[in-house]
Design a protein around this motif. Structure first.
Motif, mmCIF file in Angstrom:
data_model
loop_
_atom_site.group_PDB
_atom_site.id
_atom_site.type_symbol
_atom_site.label_atom_id
_atom_site.label_comp_id
_atom_site.label_asym_id
_atom_site.label_seq_id
_atom_site.Cartn_x
_atom_site.Cartn_y
_atom_site.Cartn_z
ATOM 1 N N UNK A 197 63.178 40.826 18.025
ATOM 2 C CA UNK A 197 64.460 41.470 18.318
ATOM 3 C C UNK A 197 64.743 41.500 19.807
ATOM 4 N N UNK A 199 77.642 52.046 19.339
ATOM 5 C CA UNK A 199 76.367 52.747 19.180
ATOM 6 C C UNK A 199 76.176 53.279 17.770
ATOM 7 N N UNK A 200 77.260 53.654 17.126
ATOM 8 C CA UNK A 200 77.102 54.359 15.851
ATOM 9 C C UNK A 200 77.724 53.694 14.657
ATOM 10 N N UNK A 247 70.721 61.496 20.825
ATOM 11 C CA UNK A 247 70.673 60.102 20.361
ATOM 12 C C UNK A 247 71.428 59.214 21.345
ATOM 13 N N UNK A 252 69.347 58.766 24.419
ATOM 14 C CA UNK A 252 68.210 57.869 24.174
ATOM 15 C C UNK A 252 68.647 56.417 24.086
ATOM 16 N N UNK A 253 69.843 56.211 23.546
ATOM 17 C CA UNK A 253 70.292 54.828 23.391
ATOM 18 C C UNK A 253 70.792 54.224 24.696
ATOM 19 N N UNK A 290 70.186 45.701 19.565
ATOM 20 C CA UNK A 290 70.949 46.954 19.607
ATOM 21 C C UNK A 290 71.345 47.279 21.037
ATOM 22 N N UNK A 336 64.359 42.133 8.279
ATOM 23 C CA UNK A 336 63.173 42.362 9.103
ATOM 24 C C UNK A 336 63.103 43.810 9.563
ATOM 25 N N UNK A 337 64.258 44.319 9.994
ATOM 26 C CA UNK A 337 64.291 45.712 10.431
ATOM 27 C C UNK A 337 63.948 46.649 9.288
ATOM 28 N N UNK A 389 71.357 58.774 10.909
ATOM 29 C CA UNK A 389 71.106 57.962 12.106
ATOM 30 C C UNK A 389 70.069 56.848 11.918
ATOM 31 N N UNK A 433 73.545 56.074 15.947
ATOM 32 C CA UNK A 433 72.413 55.415 15.313
ATOM 33 C C UNK A 433 71.242 55.281 16.291
ATOM 34 N N UNK A 434 70.031 55.450 15.771
ATOM 35 C CA UNK A 434 68.846 55.192 16.578
ATOM 36 C C UNK A 434 68.604 53.697 16.663
ATOM 37 N N UNK A 435 67.778 53.308 17.625
ATOM 38 C CA UNK A 435 67.314 51.934 17.669
ATOM 39 C C UNK A 435 66.064 51.839 16.808
ATOM 40 N N UNK A 436 65.742 50.677 16.283
ATOM 41 C CA UNK A 436 64.644 50.650 15.314
ATOM 42 C C UNK A 436 63.317 51.022 15.962
ATOM 43 N N UNK A 437 63.097 50.618 17.225
ATOM 44 C CA UNK A 437 61.825 51.004 17.847
ATOM 45 C C UNK A 437 61.769 52.507 18.077
ATOM 46 N N UNK A 438 62.950 53.129 18.301
ATOM 47 C CA UNK A 438 62.958 54.585 18.485
ATOM 48 C C UNK A 438 62.622 55.296 17.186
#
Lengths: 394, 320
Positions: free
Chosen positions: A51, A141-142, A219, A222-223, A376, B140-141, B209, B289-294
């Motif tokens: 990714x 983001x969302x 969130x 963090x993003x 992302x 994959x995610x 999220x 939304x969170x990131x997948x690693x988060x």
């Protein structure tokens, strides 16, 4: 003036994929031109290791309408409605820039009332433009089915109020065509200032809500924190302007440093952040939202009386001829420095007209910002750039 | 004969009930999210748009059944069916009241967790078989994500199992009806376990999220990019049924299931499940939304240690 951020190692935007990945194991992802988060028709080729973005190649030009050539074929008074469509999120500043260039060549003195009106329009437009940025950024983001679209629709609700105000001025909600060579075309209707202040009261309260939904949301932070970092030196090299530059800690704003309109009479507080990341860009834009609300509040009541047009009335499209000469005018739009370079040859059409769009330069920073992040992150960064492809491609 | 007939009627009733509630759950979500966003939502089909789910179904039925040329046909066609089946299959062991239950098996909780974990398979199958880069990234995610949220999900679901001393969902509800709801007491372990279960549930049913495999602003539509018509509808249905059943499971395991005063058990169960269902959608339409690693970091750094501690605590409470 510069407070350069130190970065250890810059990303190489010209990384040779053949040498980096001789086995061709990277995934090449064509993101765009048809993609829900590319803000129009923008394409980037991402080379992905899992990714993680290894290399990003942006492509512009999918919305090229040859505006500059078109302007050469039109007379000076016909250019305004065409350039309206360049930065279609902030049409007011487009037409101001082009008309200021023509006025400078003609040596017309714009009346003080018209200059104050232009300032009010520009600041209202900045609020509308930043609100649109907030909505689309939150969507990046969302997602369109989720909290992002809640922010999006709420911020569009306030943008609508500003479009209503502009509709009262010019009759058009979007492509106003209200500026002309020498001043403005439409005067302010009675009671408009009161309605502006009513709208501002609502908008200012809602800005607090948006801050709670974004800057104070864990969130969101963090993003965006540490994502898409760009240092001040690189930002200057690439010619970034506007919030992109100010988020890197460079205190530069044409409204204060090279005043146009009536900014020399109204002091502007320039918002600067030091992170250089997506969060810093969001902070700068939020600070500018509040600053624009303040500026409109202090100016809308004190617009001086007088004429709104200092030029001679335009009776025929080709009645304005500009003597040979050339000039450059740069103004601060919501996205940065919008430059207009005009060469006149004495005829009724510009000989050459060059527009310097801030979005194009901002997009040129993408190959430096994307590598190292995930897919992302790539879209969070693209959203924080706030590109308008109509302007970048022209 | 009589037993078979009863089982058949009960399971049909549950199936139809779950599908109906899901269809109007979608309508409810659309109305609810519309009010959150100062919109109106569906208004045109039927009174206050109530017939919208039927209209959507008719529209999706009429769509052309497209399979991309380069796709793995068999897997591509199988994935949505498995997705819908898994989601509906989980409803079998949920006790909707003391008597309405599809199959009373001793290992009900284990079955639920297993079938919940299987729902990742069709997602990955779809991602792989579509032969589309966005779908592949989504699949994959989903796999990476499932590895991290399944552990806290299972561990937190074990807390009521240990307290009630049974893996049978009905027994767990009966234990709560006799004492107090696990989310409230008798130990303070119930509430954190409930919160953990809710978080992991959000991740399992791919809701914001944690809707990272879908992530429509990043991956176009993630795994469903190449799907259209009824196959898309099955994925969509599976997702909603999954959310609904997961809400029902959470209310059975932690909120006392059908236990409640005044009204019959079914009413309470439906009320609790729908309250959780609404909560899931409230979260969905308010957060980013969170990131997948988060998400993975959060699961491994916080949720797993906490759920292990809760499990140990529950064991200690029962032994002492």
């Amino acid at each position: 003036m510069l407070q350069t951020l130190q970065v250890e190692r810059r990303v190489d935007p010209h990384l040779s994929i053949d040498r980096y990945d001789p086995e061709a194991e990277l995934l090449l992802l064509h993101m765009g031109p048809q993609h829900p988060a590319t803000h129009g028709v923008f394409r980037m080729d991402l080379y992905l290791d899992g990714e993680i973005v290894v290399k990003a190649v942006p492509y512009v030009g999918y919305l090229h309408r040859s505006v500059e050539k078109l302007c050469e074929k039109l007379t000076y008074s016909q250019v305004t409605p065409i350039v309206d469509k360049n930065d279609y999120v902030s049409p007011m500043t487009n037409e101001q820039a082009i008309n200021m260039a023509f006025e400078k060549l003609l040596g017309i003195e714009v009346p003080r009332r018209a200059r104050w009106m232009r300032l009010v329009f520009a600041e209202l437009q900045r609020i509308a433009s930043h609100l649109l940025w907030l909505g689309t950024f939150a969507m990046d983001l969302g997602g369109a089915l989720g909290g992002g679209s809640t922010v999006f629709i709420h911020s569009f609700r306030e943008r609508e109020m500003i479009m209503d105000l502009f509709e009262e001025i010019s009759g058009a909600r979007f492509h106003y065509n209200t500026h002309t060579i020498g001043g403005n075309r439409h005067d302010i209707p009675a009671g408009w200032a009161g309605r502006v202040k009513q709208a501002l009261d609502v908008i200012e309260a809602r800005i607090g809500e948006y801050e709670a939904m974004s800057l104070h949301n864990r969130i969101f932070v963090q993003r965006t924190r540490g994502v898409g970092v760009i240092d001040a030196g690189l930002a200057l090299e690439l010619g970034l302007t506007g919030p992109m530059l100010r988020a890197c800690g460079v205190d530069h704003d044409l409204r204060r440093d090279a005043p146009f309109h009536a900014y020399d009479e109204v002091p502007v507080n320039v918002a600067v952040a030091h992170g250089g990341d997506c969060l810093a860009r969001a902070e700068v834009r939020f600070a500018e939202l509040r600053e624009s609300v303040r500026l409109v509040r202090v100016t809308v009541d004190s617009i001086p009386e007088g004429s709104i047009n200092g030029g001679k009335p335009i009776k025929l499209p080709n009645s304005i001829k500009i003597p040979p000469g050339q000039t450059y005018v740069g103004i601060e739009t919501p996205r940065g420095e919008l430059g207009t370079y005009v060469i006149a040859d004495g005829s009724a059409n510009p000989y050459r007209l060059k527009i310097r769009p801030p979005s194009l330069h901002a997009l040129s920073a993408l190959p430096y910002m994307l590598p190292g992040g995930t897919v992302s992150d790539a879209l969070a960064i693209l959203g924080s750039v706030d590109p308008i492809m109509g302007e970048a491609d022209r | 004969m009589n037993v078979v007939l009863t089982a058949l009627v009960t399971s049909l009733a549950i199936l139809v009930g779950v599908l109906t509630v899901t269809a109007w759950g979608i309508w409810f979500e659309r109305k609810f999210s519309a009010r959150l966003q100062s919109r109106l939502g569906p208004t045109m089909v039927g009174p206050v748009g109530l017939a919208q789910p039927l209209a959507d179904l008719m529209k999706l039925l009429q769509k052309e059944d497209l399979v991309p040329e380069a796709a793995d046909r068999a897997v591509f066609n199988l994935a949505p069916q498995i997705a819908a089946l898994c989601a509906l299959g989980a409803a079998a062991v949920v006790p909707f009241s003391a008597h309405i239950i599809g199959a009373q098996i001793d290992l009900g909780v284990l079955y639920l967790l297993a079938i919940g974990a299987v729902t990742v398979m069709p997602v990955f199958m779809a991602g792989w078989a579509s032969n589309n880069k966005f779908a592949l990234l989504g699949g994959m995610r989903a796999l990476a994500q499932s590895l991290s949220y399944e552990v806290p999900l299972v561990l937190s679901a074990m807390v009521p199992v240990i307290l009630a001393g049974s893996m049978d969902v009905s027994k767990i509800v009966e234990y709560q009806a006799a004492g107090s709801w696990i989310a409230i007491g008798p130990v303070w372990l119930g509430l954190p376990a409930f919160v953990l279960f809710l978080l992991a549930m959000l991740a399992e049913s791919n809701r914001i999220p944690f809707d990272i495999p879908e992530a429509e602003s990043e991956l176009v539509a993630g795994i469903t990019t190449e799907y259209s018509g009824m196959k898309f509808a099955l994925f969509y249905l599976g997702e909603y049924v999954h959310t609904l059943v997961a809400s029902a499971v959470a209310s059975a395991l932690f909120l006392g299931g059908w236990d409640g005063p005044f009204a019959p058990g079914l009413h309470w169960m439906v009320l609790k499940s729908l309250a959780l269902f609404t909560f899931v959608y409230w979260v969905r339409w308010s957060l980013l939304r969170f990131r997948s690693d988060q998400l993975m970091k959060m699961c491994w750094y916080w949720l797993v240690p906490i759920s292990v501690a809760l499990l140990l605590g529950a064991g200690a409470w029962v032994v002492l």
